[in-house]
Write a protein that holds these residues in place. Structure first.
Motif, short mmCIF file in Angstrom:
data_model
loop_
_atom_site.label_atom_id
_atom_site.label_comp_id
_atom_site.label_asym_id
_atom_site.label_seq_id
_atom_site.Cartn_x
_atom_site.Cartn_y
_atom_site.Cartn_z
N CYS A 9 15.40 19.20 43.30
CA CYS A 9 14.35 20.16 43.63
C CYS A 9 12.97 19.52 43.51
N THR A 10 12.67 18.98 42.36
CA THR A 10 11.42 18.28 42.10
C THR A 10 11.70 17.17 41.11
N VAL A 247 7.34 33.93 48.23
CA VAL A 247 7.98 33.80 46.92
C VAL A 247 9.37 33.20 47.06
N ALA A 248 9.77 32.92 48.29
CA ALA A 248 10.97 32.14 48.55
C ALA A 248 10.57 31.00 49.49
N GLY A 249 10.91 29.77 49.13
CA GLY A 249 10.58 28.63 49.96
C GLY A 249 9.12 28.23 49.89
N ASN A 250 8.74 27.33 50.76
CA ASN A 250 7.40 26.74 50.89
C ASN A 250 7.10 25.77 49.76
N ALA A 251 6.84 26.24 48.56
CA ALA A 251 6.59 25.33 47.44
C ALA A 251 7.02 25.99 46.14
N TRP A 252 7.61 25.19 45.26
CA TRP A 252 8.00 25.68 43.94
C TRP A 252 6.78 26.18 43.18
N GLU A 253 7.01 27.11 42.25
CA GLU A 253 5.92 27.70 41.47
C GLU A 253 6.19 27.57 39.97
N TRP A 254 5.22 27.01 39.27
CA TRP A 254 5.31 26.92 37.82
C TRP A 254 5.22 28.31 37.20
N CYS A 255 5.99 28.54 36.15
CA CYS A 255 5.86 29.72 35.30
C CYS A 255 5.42 29.30 33.90
N TYR A 256 5.01 30.25 33.12
CA TYR A 256 4.52 29.97 31.77
C TYR A 256 5.60 29.42 30.85
N MET A 283 10.42 26.61 36.75
CA MET A 283 9.92 26.68 38.12
C MET A 283 10.72 27.74 38.86
N ARG A 284 10.07 28.40 39.80
CA ARG A 284 10.74 29.46 40.56
C ARG A 284 10.41 29.37 42.05
N GLY A 285 11.30 29.92 42.88
CA GLY A 285 10.99 30.17 44.27
C GLY A 285 11.54 29.22 45.31
N GLY A 286 11.84 27.97 44.93
CA GLY A 286 12.31 27.01 45.92
C GLY A 286 11.19 26.45 46.77
N SER A 287 11.56 25.64 47.76
CA SER A 287 10.54 24.97 48.58
C SER A 287 11.06 24.66 49.97
N TYR A 288 10.23 24.00 50.75
CA TYR A 288 10.59 23.62 52.11
C TYR A 288 11.74 22.61 52.15
N LEU A 289 12.14 22.06 51.02
CA LEU A 289 13.25 21.11 50.96
C LEU A 289 14.57 21.75 50.56
N CYS A 290 14.57 23.03 50.24
CA CYS A 290 15.81 23.68 49.81
C CYS A 290 16.77 23.87 50.99
N HIS A 291 18.04 23.63 50.73
CA HIS A 291 19.08 23.80 51.75
C HIS A 291 20.38 24.22 51.07
N ARG A 292 21.14 25.09 51.71
CA ARG A 292 22.36 25.64 51.13
C ARG A 292 23.37 24.55 50.76
N SER A 293 23.32 23.42 51.44
CA SER A 293 24.31 22.37 51.21
C SER A 293 24.20 21.72 49.84
N TYR A 294 23.03 21.82 49.20
CA TYR A 294 22.89 21.15 47.90
C TYR A 294 22.06 21.95 46.91
N CYS A 295 21.18 22.84 47.38
CA CYS A 295 20.30 23.55 46.45
C CYS A 295 19.88 24.86 47.07
N ASN A 296 20.55 25.94 46.71
CA ASN A 296 20.17 27.25 47.27
C ASN A 296 19.28 28.01 46.29
N ARG A 297 18.33 27.32 45.71
CA ARG A 297 17.46 27.94 44.70
C ARG A 297 16.27 28.69 45.31
N TYR A 298 16.33 28.99 46.59
CA TYR A 298 15.34 29.87 47.19
C TYR A 298 15.74 31.34 47.01
#
Length: 323
Positions: A9-10, A247-256, A283-298
């Motif tokens: 993810c990152t 809040v899904a995809g684009n860029a991951w978001e830091w939480c407290y 981190m939450r939300g996923g990013s433009y690199l997320c894909h079901r084949s390896y990381c469905n964290r969106y």
């Protein structure tokens, strides 16, 4: 087979292996007193808070990430940004404070392999387990792919290459704070109950792309069916029912919160803030690199983590505030 691998993810820094780590850490300075324009909560949405079902028991998730169990959690009213902090907004912070980000202190950051030139792709160090992450000298928030790139034509894109430390500094300047993980999920769900995504259960309802993630075969071929290879301008996709964008995809978001795979199992249910300490931040939300084949964290219940000084080309944040 899906594997719980945060580096996909990152990518994370390894301070013990980085000779600049001690210098970077010791030279940190706090932002100058705030002169952020406007009221702190201007442009934010106020949410009433309440009790919601957090997490998921679905087998789509990663057990090592601690997405479950589903539990009732209460959050008090709060404000939250409707979109990621943009390059334009982060520029104002830098110009006002002279703040130096972690990527600048270290002298490098992680860039996705498809965004670097042939020479860099051939010779620059890579993350062993996830070789699509390339260590690029001088990559930073204003030079997302290193020298030769610039955010001048991406002012309305999410700022990236920001660490948790950098996000905290921005919040301090703006008179705001990072959202807790519980606040983030409450806001991202947008009144929906236990749905997979902020808009429902189907990824592309009626064939419509609702978020900026990878299409094609990761990491070699992106068909760009959603129109974006990298970050998209904020507000490029429909908002959820609370008016929050991407809040899904684009860029991951830091939480407290500090990350833990199991603290929440028996942890507080009212305004939880995570464990008292840890090694990585949520981190939450996923990013433009997320894909079901390896990381469905969106998915809205998905979570990941990284060390507070780590920076990548898909890691950003949005702010929150007490109501």
């Amino acid at each position: 087979m899906l594997v719980s691998e945060n580096a996909c993810c990152t990518a994370s820094r390894d301070p013990e292996a980085d000779t600049t780590a001690q210098t970077a850490s010791s030279s940190r300075s706090a932002p100058k007193p705030t002169s952020a324009p406007g009221a702190p909560t201007e442009g934010m949405v106020k949410l009433d808070g309440g009790t919601f079902l957090m997490g998921t028991d679905s087998d789509e998730g990663f057990s090592a990430d601690g997405e479950g169990p589903v539990r009732e959690v209460h959050v008090d009213p709060f404000y939250i940004d409707v979109h990621h902090v943009t390059n334009a907004e982060f520029t104002a912070f830098i110009e006002d404070t002279g703040y130096v980000t972690d990527a600048e202190r270290y002298g490098w950051s992680f860039v996705f392999q498809n965004f670097v030139d042939e020479k860099t792709a051939k010779w620059a160090p890579r993350v062993q387990q996830t070789p699509w992450w390339v260590k690029v000298d001088d990559a930073r928030w204003k030079w997302p792919e290193g020298r030769g790139s610039h955010v001048s034509n991406r002012q309305d894109h999410p700022v990236v290459h920001v660490s948790w430390n950098d996000a905290q500094a921005y919040c301090e300047w703006a008179g705001l704070r990072l959202p807790t993980e519980a606040e983030w999920e409450y806001a991202a769900r947008g009144r929906l109950k236990q749905n997979r995504f902020p808009w429902g259960d189907e990824l592309t309802p009626d064939g419509k792309h609702m978020c900026n993630i990878w299409q094609g075969t990761f990491p070699d071929h992106n068909t760009v069916e959603d129109e974006y290879r990298g970050t998209a301008p904020v507000k490029s996709f429909p908002p959820n029912d609370y008016g929050l964008y991407e809040v899904a995809g684009n860029a991951w978001e830091w939480c407290y919160d500090w990350f833990s795979p199991d603290f929440h199992v028996d942890g507080p249910r009212k305004n939880p803030t995570g464990p008292a300490n840890g090694e990585a931040k949520v981190m939450r939300g996923g990013s433009y690199l997320c894909h079901r084949s390896y990381c469905n964290r969106y998915r809205v219940a998905a979570r990941s983590a990284n060390t507070p000084d780590s920076t990548t080309g898909n890691l950003s944040f949005r702010c929150a505030a007490d109501a």
